[in-house]
Design an enzyme around this catalytic site. Structure first.
Site, PDB file in Angstrom:
ATOM      1  N   ASP A 125       0.863  -1.178   0.000  1.00  0.00           N
ATOM      2  CA  ASP A 125       0.000   0.000   0.000  1.00  0.00           C
ATOM      3  C   ASP A 125       0.907   1.238   0.000  1.00  0.00           C
ATOM      4  O   ASP A 125       2.126   1.133   0.091  1.00  0.00           O
ATOM      5  CB  ASP A 125      -0.971  -0.035   1.178  1.00  0.00           C
ATOM      6  CG  ASP A 125      -0.244   0.090   2.497  1.00  0.00           C
ATOM      7  OD1 ASP A 125       0.986   0.292   2.497  1.00  0.00           O
ATOM      8  OD2 ASP A 125      -0.900  -0.028   3.540  1.00  0.00           O
ATOM      9  N   ASP A 141      -8.316  -7.302   0.007  1.00  0.00           N
ATOM     10  CA  ASP A 141      -7.411  -7.574   1.122  1.00  0.00           C
ATOM     11  C   ASP A 141      -8.139  -7.181   2.391  1.00  0.00           C
ATOM     12  O   ASP A 141      -8.992  -6.291   2.370  1.00  0.00           O
ATOM     13  CB  ASP A 141      -6.125  -6.749   1.036  1.00  0.00           C
ATOM     14  CG  ASP A 141      -6.323  -5.334   1.549  1.00  0.00           C
ATOM     15  OD1 ASP A 141      -6.886  -4.510   0.805  1.00  0.00           O
ATOM     16  OD2 ASP A 141      -5.951  -5.055   2.701  1.00  0.00           O
ATOM     17  N   CYS A 148     -12.232 -29.605   5.454  1.00  0.00           N
ATOM     18  CA  CYS A 148     -11.318 -28.483   5.163  1.00  0.00           C
ATOM     19  C   CYS A 148      -9.892 -29.027   5.030  1.00  0.00           C
ATOM     20  O   CYS A 148      -9.461 -29.864   5.817  1.00  0.00           O
ATOM     21  CB  CYS A 148     -11.401 -27.441   6.270  1.00  0.00           C
ATOM     22  SG  CYS A 148     -10.160 -26.126   6.125  1.00  0.00           S
ATOM     23  N   CYS A 180      -7.067 -27.278   5.240  1.00  0.00           N
ATOM     24  CA  CYS A 180      -6.037 -26.388   5.805  1.00  0.00           C
ATOM     25  C   CYS A 180      -5.146 -27.180   6.765  1.00  0.00           C
ATOM     26  O   CYS A 180      -5.511 -28.260   7.219  1.00  0.00           O
ATOM     27  CB  CYS A 180      -6.682 -25.197   6.502  1.00  0.00           C
ATOM     28  SG  CYS A 180      -7.119 -25.496   8.230  1.00  0.00           S
ATOM     29  N   CYS A 218      -7.000 -28.053  10.121  1.00  0.00           N
ATOM     30  CA  CYS A 218      -8.067 -29.063  10.053  1.00  0.00           C
ATOM     31  C   CYS A 218      -7.555 -30.440   9.642  1.00  0.00           C
ATOM     32  O   CYS A 218      -8.156 -31.455   9.989  1.00  0.00           O
ATOM     33  CB  CYS A 218      -9.164 -28.597   9.101  1.00  0.00           C
ATOM     34  SG  CYS A 218     -10.113 -27.207   9.765  1.00  0.00           S
ATOM     35  N   HIS A 272      -6.049 -21.494   9.409  1.00  0.00           N
ATOM     36  CA  HIS A 272      -7.390 -21.902   8.973  1.00  0.00           C
ATOM     37  C   HIS A 272      -8.126 -20.743   8.313  1.00  0.00           C
ATOM     38  O   HIS A 272      -8.693 -20.890   7.220  1.00  0.00           O
ATOM     39  CB  HIS A 272      -8.223 -22.439  10.138  1.00  0.00           C
ATOM     40  CG  HIS A 272      -9.651 -22.677   9.743  1.00  0.00           C
ATOM     41  ND1 HIS A 272     -10.060 -23.825   9.095  1.00  0.00           N
ATOM     42  CD2 HIS A 272     -10.752 -21.874   9.815  1.00  0.00           C
ATOM     43  CE1 HIS A 272     -11.356 -23.729   8.812  1.00  0.00           C
ATOM     44  NE2 HIS A 272     -11.800 -22.553   9.241  1.00  0.00           N
TER      45      HIS A 272
END
Lengths: 393, 393
Positions: A89, A271, A309, A311, A314, A340
């Site tokens: 940014d 974002d 899931c 991830c 998980c 996660h």
């Protein structure tokens, strides 16, 4: 460079080629404020959670460790060992939200560091030079972000100045990209549309910056206090005046519902700090809504945060274990929750891409919004404030 | 079950088969106090850092989340998703070092929780039941750890009681292993030699417990305030009276030099909080000694903590980046430092094994101790106290 793969209504899905790799849109950029995702997540974890783009903060990195240090280390990609596109940014938003006693002039902004109070100046050229030092894939233009409550007259004056600043940004970026020792000579520049909630100012501004042939266009100054309805209204009015054949980025937004609605209005870059910040407080996203893992009902729950899931949390750990870690103040608890949540967001935009590319976006959006409401009742009084907004749409 | 692969002088290297996999010794057990290694390290990271055995704390887990919860979740292996051997301590050391207002009686110890002050009791049977609930691979006997400064008379009385407690531990563990719903019916029990720095008491005690045919033998009550020389002297006297054909475990020790010296005196199991605790403070181990990554000299250092190191931190990140992360208070900094330090310790014992197995231990030990002294001068006044001890031998 930017190629639309498919449009489904106003929703667009594209591929965006950069010097650091190709981005599939819609994309959710994962926030790494000071060159690290909060919660102990490293660039080695990014493949596992499906991250495409990392976002770092010019203001924070300028103050610490200093962009000159990052420059001497070979730029942000080398410094943080990242082989994916990085967007920085402009520092503008932080100058206006974090810095003390700021004074805005035509040349730029005088302010004091929020860390040690020392006096600083940042204008369009300074922002470009810092971002050039960082060598990000995409630099953002230096702008003023007026309050959502600002008067029409002030906003008009501010936006006119932001346009003049954008011209200076573009000129300075062209110069910097031509320097011999620049980190990334292909650094791109995105312009930022402003205008608070005044559609007349926003549209006029959008038309002016659209003519400047930038690499992408952001809608800034939203999610700063206005209602979600006001935000969607602005998008409906202004996005049609931004080039469709360039990235369309809604800065700092937002909840899963916000993303689903904004995609429907032509946005394809996002974002937000929600997934990492909420994760550190045990607020977790699932397809059926959000849960607070500290809730007593999960004390003996040996199932993962979300069944199926993929991830890293998980795939190996239960709610009961993660809850225990957070209760005991173990860093690992926060890390697993952040992993996660970021996976959830990255996977959400992946599903959105697939839906758009198969002309199924409306059905997907409807089903997803409905499904996400199931767990509402779970929000306990323990909940961290920010989390309350997560599913509002 | 325990097979010596080779002896080189008094140094022994063995393989130890357990129901959760084979352990190659000498081994360094990685401390996961409340079922997590501090610094955001998960069981998914263990392969990457060469961990063979995890050590968890009975006292801490009894208080939070409670061993009954872990039992209902299927035991510690399932709870923390760990497929490696886990050793649990007996809780004795924490009862004596952390708990408030303790009262030792023949039946056990009355004390108050260090978290909320509530009244608790732990004796040999309670410790075995908690550890049985946790279902660890190896349980440690419940013992009293007298102060290094305690009088001969007190220590003799205490050790006699510890022997009686050990008999009760063994009996209770046999009973628990035979229960229908026990988590790990193959749970092993290690006895603990005590006696402060009185070799006569230690040796007499070692002989008595050696007769009890336990699965392994620890030397406890060291590294609690006595000098390194006193510790080595105790080892030289007592280890010869512990069964050579069983694991020999030096509890809570220590620095790399301590480990090198203790191996030379017949020890082959170790554990210590140094690598993770020092890592969280930026104190890092290298083959040339320890460094404090916060030192200004690393500000622009783009090399890894240690050239050639295969840990997850060194494979991707520079000293300058890790230093920045710690300075900025980013969790990721601590995680990377802990990963490096644990890798260093696990790799140290791996090299020790290789040296013993190739009859090269003396040369390896000499070379390693010499090399580790190079960076001494780096210890800055910023250093965290504990780190000062790390290389003392």
């Amino acid at each position: 460079m930017y190629k639309i793969v498919n449009k489904d209504g106003n929703a667009k899905s594209a591929t965006f080629s950069t010097v650091h790799g190709e981005i599939q849109t819609p994309v959710f950029m994962n926030v790494a404020t000071v060159a690290a995702i909060k919660g102990g997540v490293s660039t080695r974890d990014l493949e596992d959670i499906g991250t495409q783009v990392v976002l770092s903060n010019t203001y924070h990195l300028h103050l610490r460790p200093g962009d000159d240090l990052v420059y001497r280390m070979g730029g942000l990609h080398k410094f943080m060992s990242c082989n994916k596109p990085i967007l920085t940014d402009s520092g503008g938003f932080q100058v206006f939200s974090l810095a003390k006693t700021r004074k805005i002039k035509e040349e730029g902004v005088y302010f004091h560091s929020h860390i040690d109070g020392h006096k600083l100046f940042m204008g369009p050229e300074e922002s470009m030079r810092i971002q050039s030092h960082l060598g990000s894939t995409i630099a953002m233009a230096f702008d003023e972000c007026p309050s959502a409550k600002a008067e029409h007259e002030y906003v008009q004056m501010s936006v006119d100045r932001t346009t003049r600043w954008l011209e200076r940004c573009k000129k300075e970026m062209d110069r910097l990209n031509g320097l011999r020792y620049t980190v990334n000579p292909h650094q791109m520049l995105f312009g930022i549309n402003q205008g608070a909630i005044f559609n007349d100012i926003r549209i006029e501004h959008a038309k002016r910056i659209a003519d400047m042939d930038l690499d992408g266009y952001a809608v800034g100054g939203l999610a700063v206090g206005e209602s979600h309805e006001e935000m969607y209204d602005v998008l409906e009015h202004v996005v049609p005046f931004l080039p469709e054949d360039k990235p369309t980025y809604l800065m700092g937004v937002g909840t899963p519902a916000n993303i689903l609605e904004a995609v429907d209005r032509g946005v394809d870059f996002f974002d937000c700090v929600y997934p990492s910040r909420n994760g550190r407080h045990g607020h977790l996203y699932t397809k059926r809504g959000h849960i607070n893992i500290l809730n007593a009902r999960y004390e003996l729950d040996d199932t993962p945060i979300e069944e199926g899931c993929q991830c890293p949390a998980c795939r190996s750990y239960s709610k009961a274990y993660i809850r225990h870690l957070l209760k005991a103040g173990e860093m690992l608890g926060m890390r697993l929750c952040v992993l996660h949540n970021l996976y959830f967001y990255n996977n959400l935009v992946k599903e959105i891409r697939e839906a758009i590319r198969s002309n199924n976006y409306q059905a997907y959006k409807k089903k997803t919004l409905e499904s996400m409401s199931e767990f509402d009742s779970v929000i306990s009084s323990e909940s961290y404030n920010i989390a309350r907004n997560w599913r509002k749409g």
